[in-house]
Scaffold this motif. Structure first.
Motif, PDB file in Angstrom:
ATOM      1  N   GLU A 104       0.996  -1.264  -0.047  1.00  0.00           N
ATOM      2  CA  GLU A 104      -0.392   0.135  -0.031  1.00  0.00           C
ATOM      3  C   GLU A 104       0.790   1.220   0.043  1.00  0.00           C
ATOM      4  O   GLU A 104       0.548   2.004  -0.674  1.00  0.00           O
ATOM      5  N   ALA A 108       0.946   3.872  -2.910  1.00  0.00           N
ATOM      6  CA  ALA A 108       0.702   5.199  -2.766  1.00  0.00           C
ATOM      7  C   ALA A 108       2.044   6.142  -3.043  1.00  0.00           C
ATOM      8  O   ALA A 108       1.963   7.404  -3.611  1.00  0.00           O
ATOM      9  N   ARG A 153      -4.501   1.430   4.217  1.00  0.00           N
ATOM     10  CA  ARG A 153      -5.064   1.691   2.676  1.00  0.00           C
ATOM     11  C   ARG A 153      -5.745   3.302   2.484  1.00  0.00           C
ATOM     12  O   ARG A 153      -5.644   3.627   1.386  1.00  0.00           O
ATOM     13  N   SER A 154      -5.930   3.950   3.722  1.00  0.00           N
ATOM     14  CA  SER A 154      -6.522   5.323   3.286  1.00  0.00           C
ATOM     15  C   SER A 154      -5.320   6.243   3.903  1.00  0.00           C
ATOM     16  O   SER A 154      -5.263   7.268   3.378  1.00  0.00           O
ATOM     17  N   PRO A 157      -2.173   6.550   0.938  1.00  0.00           N
ATOM     18  CA  PRO A 157      -2.622   7.668  -0.295  1.00  0.00           C
ATOM     19  C   PRO A 157      -2.763   8.751   0.104  1.00  0.00           C
ATOM     20  O   PRO A 157      -2.618   9.725  -0.924  1.00  0.00           O
ATOM     21  N   SER A 218     -12.786   8.825   5.536  1.00  0.00           N
ATOM     22  CA  SER A 218     -12.867   7.458   5.204  1.00  0.00           C
ATOM     23  C   SER A 218     -13.125   6.486   5.966  1.00  0.00           C
ATOM     24  O   SER A 218     -12.492   6.420   7.150  1.00  0.00           O
ATOM     25  N   PHE A 459     -11.466   2.522  -2.923  1.00  0.00           N
ATOM     26  CA  PHE A 459      -9.957   2.524  -2.313  1.00  0.00           C
ATOM     27  C   PHE A 459      -9.267   1.680  -3.283  1.00  0.00           C
ATOM     28  O   PHE A 459      -9.654   0.733  -3.899  1.00  0.00           O
ATOM     29  N   ASN A 464      -7.833   5.966  -5.536  1.00  0.00           N
ATOM     30  CA  ASN A 464      -7.513   6.909  -4.432  1.00  0.00           C
ATOM     31  C   ASN A 464      -7.288   8.466  -4.934  1.00  0.00           C
ATOM     32  O   ASN A 464      -7.409   9.276  -3.913  1.00  0.00           O
TER      33      ASN A 464
END
Length: 485
Positions: A104, A108, A153-154, A157, A218, A459, A464
């Motif tokens: 991830e 990103a 994962r949030s 990015p 998110s 996502f 993203n």
């Protein structure tokens, strides 16, 4: 050298708390939860730090993300132990989380140098173009079940694209889903003030959604909680990306190879004790294969080991706490009372619930002592429970798959992939896996559900860009424009 320092976990202003190992009840560490006032302070600090971060050259932001990815791998043993002990994960699942967390971050890092916009045609003598600009401060609310992935994962990015982040992990996984990220990104060189970790309850979540400096939310969690988050975000006119629950269908057609399908089927419902939103909650099997399928899946379930994942090699660990255990027990008990047959499992010791197969899981099942519909078939169990029901025609399979209010994932097992694609076109879901099970995720793939499974937001990968930036339209003229007055 250790990455984590427990002294960093007691600087907030909420109630004292403990990181507890669900397998044993042992207290792993003491910490302090956040209070709503911590959200106010964090959002103000984040907003101030974000302006400079957004102006940094993209290679600088990308380098921080790459270093973070490297650090997840370098400290895998330490972080992995926390995922096993605090979240009740088996070691393979912890290793998967660590690999994915690193990926991830690398994905990103690549976002930081994606094209920022496009040049547009214009009917006027001017330059017209769009650019993506950071949203500002992003609020991330992450759950307990896959704590590291569902936070990073949030977080990754959002940071790569020039935002600051306020992260609220579930208090039950405050360390492996929260403080781990703070430590990794600090060591990776992320400037101070850009990432704040605030483990806390619903009051902290509400404060995060309502704070005017937080422009994007998110959220990953239950559908019930997601409705509240979405409603509050709408009141404050801000975007909320909602990734919610599921009751995904796993279709087994008459031509399926059951020898090959059993591993897939068991993983779909029993991975991480079924505490995954994508878990197969409804096994829909062609009537000609139904009895054999139930027998094979029950035998598979009976052969799996359940126990302490830190001290033994097991297939399933504990569920997260007694509240979740009580929900699973109640749903299975009520389903049995409705006439459903427990073909395997249905028992537990402490928080260790046996993988369970429920046969004849017709939601309208009746039998001795019947109390109505089968709740384990109709509802999201979030436990290691596999309800199985027969269908006779493809039209019936489609109708059954579409009965759920959820729309997250769909798995289809067949020797005819073309027929599976045609079938899946009639079943709206965000994710589709042919000859594979429903629990799948990769950093490069867009991820999200429909209906009660979420807002359809995505996502992953290029999705993203839409999640964590705003699009600005700009025009430029050589001289001021002239108008009729």
């Amino acid at each position: 050298m250790a990455l984590l320092d427990p002294k960093d976990w007691i600087s907030l202003h909420g109630d004292p708390a403990e990181a507890v190992e669900p397998a044993t009840g042992e207290v792993l560490a003491t910490l302090t939860l956040a209070a709503p006032t911590d959200v106010t302070d964090a959002a103000a600090t984040a907003a101030a730090a974000q302006r400079d971060w957004a102006r940094r050259p993209y290679p600088e932001r990308a380098a921080v993300l790459r270093r973070a990815g490297d650090l997840f791998q370098q400290h895998a043993a330490e972080i992995g132990e926390w995922i096993v002990r605090e979240a009740g994960s088996v070691r393979g699942k912890a290793e998967f989380e660590l690999r994915t967390a690193a990926e991830e971050c690398y994905e990103a890092a690549a976002l930081a140098h994606r094209p920022l916009g496009q040049v547009l045609p214009s009917g006027a003598p001017r330059l017209s173009y769009t650019t993506r600009v950071p949203a500002g401060v992003v609020g991330v609310i992450a759950p307990f079940n896959v704590p590291l992935i569902l936070a990073v994962r949030s977080v990754a990015p959002a940071l790569a694209l020039g935002n600051a982040v306020v992260l609220k992990p579930d208090p039950r996984t405050a360390v492996c889903g929260g403080h781990v990220l703070a430590a990794v990104f600090a060591e990776a060189g992320l400037p101070a003030g850009l990432l704040h970790v605030l483990p806390g309850g619903a009051d902290v979540g509400r404060a995060l959604v309502a704070d005017p400096r937080v422009r994007v939310i998110s959220f990953t969690g239950s559908t019930a909680a997601g409705r509240s988050v979405g409603a509050l975000a709408a009141q404050h006119l801000k975007r909320a990306h909602l990734e919610l629950g599921g009751n995904s269908a796993f279709l087994v057609l008459e031509d399926a190879d059951l020898n090959a399908a059993m591993s897939t089927a068991a993983w779909a419902s029993f991975f991480h004790q079924g505490q995954v939103c994508m878990t197969a909650g409804r096994h829909l099997v062609h009537a000609s294969r139904y009895e054999e399928y139930v027998a094979r899946l029950a035998a598979k379930a009976d052969a799996l080991t359940v126990g302490d994942p830190f001290r033994a090699q097991v297939h399933l660990g504990p569920v997260i706490d007694r509240g979740q255990l009580g929900k699973i027990v109640a749903l299975v008990r009520e389903s049995a009372a409705a006439g459903v047959r427990i073909a395997a499992g249905g028992t537990h010791h402490e928080l260790f619930y046996r993988p369970t197969v429920l046969a004849d899981a017709d939601p309208d099942a009746t039998g001795p002592g019947s109390v109505g519909a089968s709740p384990a078939y109709c509802e999201e169990v979030f436990g290691p429970v596999a309800p199985v029901r027969a269908f006779r025609t493809l039209d019936e399979a489609v109708a059954l798959a579409n009965e759920s209010s959820y729309g997250l994932a769909l798995g289809v097992v067949t020797r005819d992939a073309a027929r599976a694609l045609e079938l899946a076109d009639r079943i709206p879901t965000g994710l589709l896996h042919i000859n594979d099970q429903t629990v799948n995720d990769e950093p490069v793939a867009a991820f999200g559900g429909l209906a009660d499974s979420g807002t359809g937001s995505r996502f992953g990968g290029e999705a993203n860009l839409d999640a964590f930036t705003e699009t600005r339209w700009t025009t430029v003229r050589a001289t001021p424009a002239a108008y009729p007055f």
